[in-house]
Design an enzyme around this catalytic site. Sequence first.
Site, PDB file in Angstrom:
ATOM      1  CG  HIS A 490      -1.744   1.225   1.395  1.00 45.87           C
ATOM      2  ND1 HIS A 490      -3.084   1.274   1.082  1.00 45.87           N
ATOM      3  CD2 HIS A 490      -1.426   2.471   1.841  1.00 45.87           C
ATOM      4  CE1 HIS A 490      -3.546   2.498   1.312  1.00 45.87           C
ATOM      5  NE2 HIS A 490      -2.548   3.241   1.792  1.00 45.87           N
ATOM      6  CD  GLU A 491       1.552   3.677   3.708  1.00 42.03           C
ATOM      7  OE1 GLU A 491       1.781   4.730   3.087  1.00 42.03           O
ATOM      8  OE2 GLU A 491       0.517   3.507   4.388  1.00 42.03           O
ATOM      9  CG  HIS A 494       0.555   6.552  -0.654  1.00 43.85           C
ATOM     10  ND1 HIS A 494      -0.467   7.282  -1.237  1.00 43.85           N
ATOM     11  CD2 HIS A 494       0.012   5.956   0.441  1.00 43.85           C
ATOM     12  CE1 HIS A 494      -1.573   7.122  -0.513  1.00 43.85           C
ATOM     13  NE2 HIS A 494      -1.309   6.320   0.494  1.00 43.85           N
ATOM     14  CG  HIS A 497       0.690   9.400  -6.883  1.00 46.98           C
ATOM     15  ND1 HIS A 497      -0.487   9.696  -6.223  1.00 46.98           N
ATOM     16  CD2 HIS A 497       0.612  10.079  -8.052  1.00 46.98           C
ATOM     17  CE1 HIS A 497      -1.233  10.490  -6.967  1.00 46.98           C
ATOM     18  NE2 HIS A 497      -0.574  10.743  -8.074  1.00 46.98           N
TER      19      HIS A 497
END
Length: 698
Positions: A490-491, A494, A497
């Site tokens: 999940h992290e 980020h 991105h």
Amino acid sequence: MKRTIITACAAAIVCGSAMAKGGNPFFTKYSTPYGIPPFEQIKAEHYKPAFIKGMEEQKKEIDAIVKNKRQADFENTIAALDRSGQLLNKVSSVFYGLNSANTNAELQAINREISPLMSAHSDDITMNAALFKRVKYVYDHQSTMNLDKEQKKLLEETYKDFVRSGANLDPEKQEQLRKLNAEISMLQITFGQNMLAETNAYKLVIDKKEDLSGLPQNLIANAAETATEAGMEGKWVFTLHNPSVMPFLQYSDKRELRERMFKAYTNRGANGNANDNRDVVRQLVKARLEKAKLMGFKDYASMALDTRMAKTSDAVYELLGEVWKPALAKAKEELADIQAEMAKDGLDFEAEGWDWRYYADRAKRAKYSFDENELRPYLKLENVRDGLFYCANKLYGITLKPISNVPLPHPDAQAFECKDRDGKHLAILFMDFFPRASKRGGAWCGTYRSQKYENGKKVTPVVTIVCNFTKPAAGEPALLSADEASTMFHEFGHALHQFFKDVHYQGVSGVPRDFVELPSQVNEHWAFAPEVLKVYAKHYKTGEVMPQSLVDKLEKSGKYGQGFATVEYVAASLLDMDYHVLTEVPDDMDVMQFERKTLVDRGLLKQIPSRYRTTYFNHTMGGGYTAGYYSYMWAEVLEADAFEAYKETGDIFNQEVAGKFRKFILTPGGIDDAMDMYVNFRGKKPSTEPLLKNRGLK
């Protein structure tokens, strides 16, 4: 203006070692490898002078814009404003990043001292009438200026920021707004500091070996190590940090001890001591409402949602309601399983909150012959990380390699260089995995330098992933839970991105709060895909790949427990919204009574607490996800639909789909409207069907 003051989760810095001995690192041009901050040289006494000088420099830059005798245009007003405040951004990024990941009493005191100064500085910019006059002139005459899409978006956002920040208010109302901004900022800081203190304060000390019954060996070993560090060798200490409290509630055979841990966890911030957050919350919700009304909105949620994809509270409640009903029904089925398991132990009374995780785990094992602890030997932290990097390479062609001899934000952190498909340097990534008293709870991704352009040259980001995973016992490797492995993916979403973002102006680098979780949540889909498990899920002792029988159990049992998980999440989202759609906040408001009523009235089972109760709900009370905790569910609609694009091709590593995701979702920053970005990628608007199916609710 507000976008020029960088927050802890989106910060930027470059720093260097070439400085006079004893000088302030923030005042020197950096010469460290890759422009990484020289963390080891930055001392607490460096921050305040750098903040003060940064604000002074930005004031001079603003004065120069205002006093420019040339007619206002995009370059001399909008772009100049976007470039201002670089020193302030530099110190802000390091300070707020480390205050979250490695705080201490000195940093917390500085935060309280600097907060009102930063709030006033931001207000001084957005309430500068002469500056706004120039901004408005450019906005009103943009049709004559031949602006490209990115410039138009920056102009639009800059103008809206001024209006949203009180530029059109009369002087008396502007003064009221200043006071409210300062009050809100300080209350949010107080809330977070209280929560950290409450989490660190509690310890469950066990001195009888029989009281460890049911607990996995790695948890027992960690508890023994924690006890030794606390000067209690020979005992076992369990804390309220998630890697300790959650497995304790799941595995401990001692019901009375589970009850103590559960109550300590769920009562944080409401214990009547110096760290009690109840009155802080009441004051905070009231101040936010006053601010919203001052800005012409009926409630705070209306103001917050005005810039997001959802737009209205009705849209948020509609989504949450669509999920709440089937999730509650599923949770009731799970509760029946729990009561059946309790009956096997001769317990004929109704389950309580401290029974849920323990008996749900037993029910899951009974249904699927599957114990989550079977996974841990195959989820060695380094292997999961390598699997993560493998997926990034398969999807986007990037590579990540460990680097040494570079400054680290904490000795526990690891550093990696990321290179693009063509071999060019793309980013630096730090990964900091384990809990400590100086680190706030949860997991997050931030930056010590965001991607930007300087003098026409692209500057690459310095990104950090901070987690609170199960710490390895002495001499043993870190073996992750399934949830922790998913969190790492999940992290890293980020982080991707941040790696791929390519914008020329900082004012268009961000995306709406309810879009920002799309890249992270979609990346979770690869964590336990069978073709990915074959690559990284290897037994830490034998090197054996996770057997297919265990993969099958994992897949079959994957949706079990989604009633609980969805209900606790939606309950928190509803609680967040309910506070911020209030149009009146009584002076004697009892926030815990408000919480009980708002959730019980909707049928929340007494055994399921909101994922975050009011007094430790830092996502909303700390300011990051105010009237926005729903964003994870909103983004889940997007990501569940987005992953269908890969599945439809029969290849979860489809290069064409990944290329479109990078181009239309990860690269544009906030240049395009969020829904336009999604439609550009997917070719259509998202459906909620994949979300409900993924969670086993349909």
